[in-house]
Design a protein around this motif. Structure first.
Motif, mmCIF file in Angstrom:
data_model
loop_
_atom_site.group_PDB
_atom_site.id
_atom_site.type_symbol
_atom_site.label_atom_id
_atom_site.label_comp_id
_atom_site.label_asym_id
_atom_site.label_seq_id
_atom_site.Cartn_x
_atom_site.Cartn_y
_atom_site.Cartn_z
ATOM 1 N N LEU A 71 0.831 -1.208 0.000
ATOM 2 C CA LEU A 71 0.000 0.000 0.000
ATOM 3 C C LEU A 71 0.865 1.258 0.000
ATOM 4 N N ARG A 72 1.988 1.203 0.683
ATOM 5 C CA ARG A 72 2.908 2.346 0.670
ATOM 6 C C ARG A 72 3.428 2.597 -0.747
ATOM 7 N N ILE A 73 3.742 1.522 -1.465
ATOM 8 C CA ILE A 73 4.220 1.650 -2.840
ATOM 9 C C ILE A 73 3.156 2.284 -3.729
ATOM 10 N N LYS A 74 1.890 2.009 -3.447
ATOM 11 C CA LYS A 74 0.785 2.583 -4.225
ATOM 12 C C LYS A 74 0.519 4.050 -3.885
ATOM 13 N N GLY A 75 1.229 4.573 -2.904
ATOM 14 C CA GLY A 75 1.094 5.984 -2.573
ATOM 15 C C GLY A 75 0.292 6.278 -1.323
ATOM 16 N N TRP A 76 -0.155 5.242 -0.611
ATOM 17 C CA TRP A 76 -0.916 5.458 0.612
ATOM 18 C C TRP A 76 0.055 5.567 1.780
ATOM 19 N N GLY A 77 0.504 6.792 2.049
ATOM 20 C CA GLY A 77 1.572 7.016 3.009
ATOM 21 C C GLY A 77 1.117 7.415 4.400
ATOM 22 N N HIS A 78 -0.190 7.520 4.618
ATOM 23 C CA HIS A 78 -0.695 7.895 5.952
ATOM 24 C C HIS A 78 -1.849 6.982 6.321
ATOM 25 N N ILE A 79 -1.830 6.494 7.553
ATOM 26 C CA ILE A 79 -2.910 5.667 8.083
ATOM 27 C C ILE A 79 -3.533 6.395 9.268
ATOM 28 N N GLY A 80 -4.856 6.345 9.368
ATOM 29 C CA GLY A 80 -5.556 7.084 10.410
ATOM 30 C C GLY A 80 -6.011 6.207 11.565
ATOM 31 N N ASP A 81 -6.938 6.740 12.339
ATOM 32 C CA ASP A 81 -7.494 6.047 13.494
ATOM 33 C C ASP A 81 -8.432 4.944 13.006
ATOM 34 N N PRO A 82 -8.199 3.671 13.358
ATOM 35 C CA PRO A 82 -8.987 2.557 12.817
ATOM 36 C C PRO A 82 -10.253 2.280 13.624
ATOM 37 N N ASP A 83 -11.008 1.294 13.171
ATOM 38 C CA ASP A 83 -12.134 0.778 13.935
ATOM 39 C C ASP A 83 -12.249 -0.716 13.680
ATOM 40 N N VAL A 84 -12.911 -1.406 14.599
ATOM 41 C CA VAL A 84 -13.189 -2.834 14.455
ATOM 42 C C VAL A 84 -14.688 -3.035 14.604
ATOM 43 N N ALA A 85 -15.306 -3.722 13.631
ATOM 44 C CA ALA A 85 -16.740 -3.976 13.667
ATOM 45 C C ALA A 85 -17.017 -5.374 13.129
ATOM 46 N N ASP A 86 -17.749 -6.155 13.884
ATOM 47 C CA ASP A 86 -18.099 -7.521 13.478
ATOM 48 C C ASP A 86 -16.844 -8.325 13.126
ATOM 49 N N GLY A 87 -15.776 -8.080 13.853
ATOM 50 C CA GLY A 87 -14.528 -8.790 13.615
ATOM 51 C C GLY A 87 -13.711 -8.274 12.456
ATOM 52 N N HIS A 88 -14.226 -7.295 11.723
ATOM 53 C CA HIS A 88 -13.534 -6.707 10.573
ATOM 54 C C HIS A 88 -12.775 -5.450 11.012
ATOM 55 N N THR A 89 -11.562 -5.278 10.508
ATOM 56 C CA THR A 89 -10.767 -4.093 10.802
ATOM 57 C C THR A 89 -10.897 -3.091 9.666
ATOM 58 N N PHE A 90 -11.197 -1.836 10.021
ATOM 59 C CA PHE A 90 -11.361 -0.760 9.046
ATOM 60 C C PHE A 90 -10.226 0.244 9.227
ATOM 61 N N ASP A 91 -9.444 0.444 8.156
ATOM 62 C CA ASP A 91 -8.334 1.389 8.178
ATOM 63 C C ASP A 91 -8.579 2.506 7.180
ATOM 64 N N ALA A 92 -8.261 3.733 7.596
ATOM 65 C CA ALA A 92 -8.408 4.914 6.743
ATOM 66 C C ALA A 92 -7.039 5.302 6.201
ATOM 67 N N TYR A 93 -6.913 5.368 4.872
ATOM 68 C CA TYR A 93 -5.642 5.693 4.225
ATOM 69 C C TYR A 93 -5.739 7.008 3.466
ATOM 70 N N GLN A 94 -4.623 7.723 3.476
ATOM 71 C CA GLN A 94 -4.518 9.021 2.816
ATOM 72 C C GLN A 94 -3.288 9.042 1.929
ATOM 73 N N GLY A 95 -3.428 9.668 0.749
ATOM 74 C CA GLY A 95 -2.304 9.797 -0.165
ATOM 75 C C GLY A 95 -1.554 11.096 0.038
ATOM 76 N N GLY A 96 -0.767 11.473 -0.960
ATOM 77 C CA GLY A 96 0.034 12.692 -0.885
ATOM 78 C C GLY A 96 -0.779 13.939 -1.163
ATOM 79 N N ASP A 97 -0.072 15.075 -1.264
ATOM 80 C CA ASP A 97 -0.731 16.371 -1.421
ATOM 81 C C ASP A 97 -1.494 16.506 -2.738
ATOM 82 N N THR A 98 -1.176 15.683 -3.706
ATOM 83 C CA THR A 98 -1.863 15.763 -5.002
ATOM 84 C C THR A 98 -2.904 14.653 -5.164
ATOM 85 N N ALA A 99 -3.217 13.955 -4.098
ATOM 86 C CA ALA A 99 -4.158 12.837 -4.174
ATOM 87 C C ALA A 99 -5.527 13.305 -4.636
ATOM 88 N N ARG A 100 -6.183 12.465 -5.412
ATOM 89 C CA ARG A 100 -7.536 12.752 -5.899
ATOM 90 C C ARG A 100 -8.547 11.756 -5.332
#
Length: 286
Positions: A71-100
């Protein structure tokens, strides 16, 4: 009225009162009146960006060192505050300053990971600070940086049947419009289906009297994919305690309803920032 009829009527009225009163008291009360109950510490490299409680009470942490290499290679260089629901992990990813776009990764209990990408809508900021899943597991709340009058809402990837079953595009649903502006929200978590608790990194005291406040957002109704109003209030200031002096940073937040435990993360100034403080609270009401 005869005595028998009077007694029968009284019994029926008492039974009805008990039934309706019992139904009302069965609804979970919203926790509040937070009292600090302890502090622990975690390695900032793998734990400074957020945390989430699992069903067994253990804690999942996220830091910059938690980002998988692919994921880092794909440009997702920041990970946010996660959550867990029904045993599933949810992660929020952010790209660089030019991300669309911004991305949410969902990892199943079996360890299978699916990626859901949201193309930025007009006027939407690229920030992806956190992922918070509603108690019914149908909606995902997220937020942008800076001054905001809203929180974003998406169908919960994988768990909401309207989303692709193996990853794909993720459009917005009806947002949460806030009755007061907020600033620099780092994380939110649901305390009930109509109450969110959020950690702000705003130290200005311009919007709320506290320095880096923990906020409460009460919704008019549970999320249903349509626009809803959130009523914002400030609860308390995140602690800023360290042998190092300088600028602190509030990060993730988590509420474990089964154990009635709220946790708020604060990163201390350098050189102490290698270790993140996790402050625990218990409700005195609700």
């Amino acid at each position: 009225m005869t005595l028998w009829k009077t007694s029968t009527a009284l019994f029926g009225a008492v039974t009805l009162a008990v039934m309706t009163g019992g139904a009302a008291s069965a609804a979970p009360a919203a926790p509040g009146g937070w009292q600090e109950s302890g502090t622990s510490y975690v390695n900032s490299l793998t734990g400074s960006q957020g945390l989430a409680s699992r069903a067994d009470g253990s804690l999942l942490y996220r830091g910059l060192g938690s980002i998988p290499l692919d994921l880092r290679i794909k440009g997702w260089g920041h990970i946010g505050d996660p959550d867990v629901a029904d045993g599933h992990t949810f992660d929020a990813y952010q790209g660089g300053d030019t991300a669309r776009s911004k991305m949410y990764a969902v990892t199943t209990p079996a360890g299978k990971r699916y990626l859901y990408e949201h193309q930025l809508d007009p006027g939407e900021k690229l920030n992806n600070s956190f992922a918070a899943v509603s108690p019914d597991h149908q909606w995902l709340v997220s937020g942008e940086w800076g001054d905001q009058n809203r929180l974003q809402v998406f169908p919960a990837p994988l768990l909401n049947s309207s989303t692709p079953p193996t990853g794909g595009a993720l459009p917005q649903a009806g947002q949460i419009s806030l009755d007061k502006p907020v600033r620099d929200i780092q994380g939110c978590d649901f305390a009930t289906d109509t109450r969110l608790l959020c950690a702000s990194n705003d130290a200005s005291k311009e919007l709320f009297p506290e320095d880096r406040p923990v906020l409460q957002v009460d919704l008019d109704r549970p999320l249903d994919g349509k626009p809803v109003t959130g009523h914002v209030s400030s609860l308390f200031a995140a602690p800023q305690r360290s042998i190092c002096s300088g600028t602190f940073e509030t990060e993730g937040i988590d509420y474990d309803p089964a154990r009635r435990s709220l946790r708020v993360q604060v990163v201390p100034p350098a050189p102490c920032l290698v270790t993140t403080a996790v402050h625990a609270y218990r409700p005195t009401t609700g």
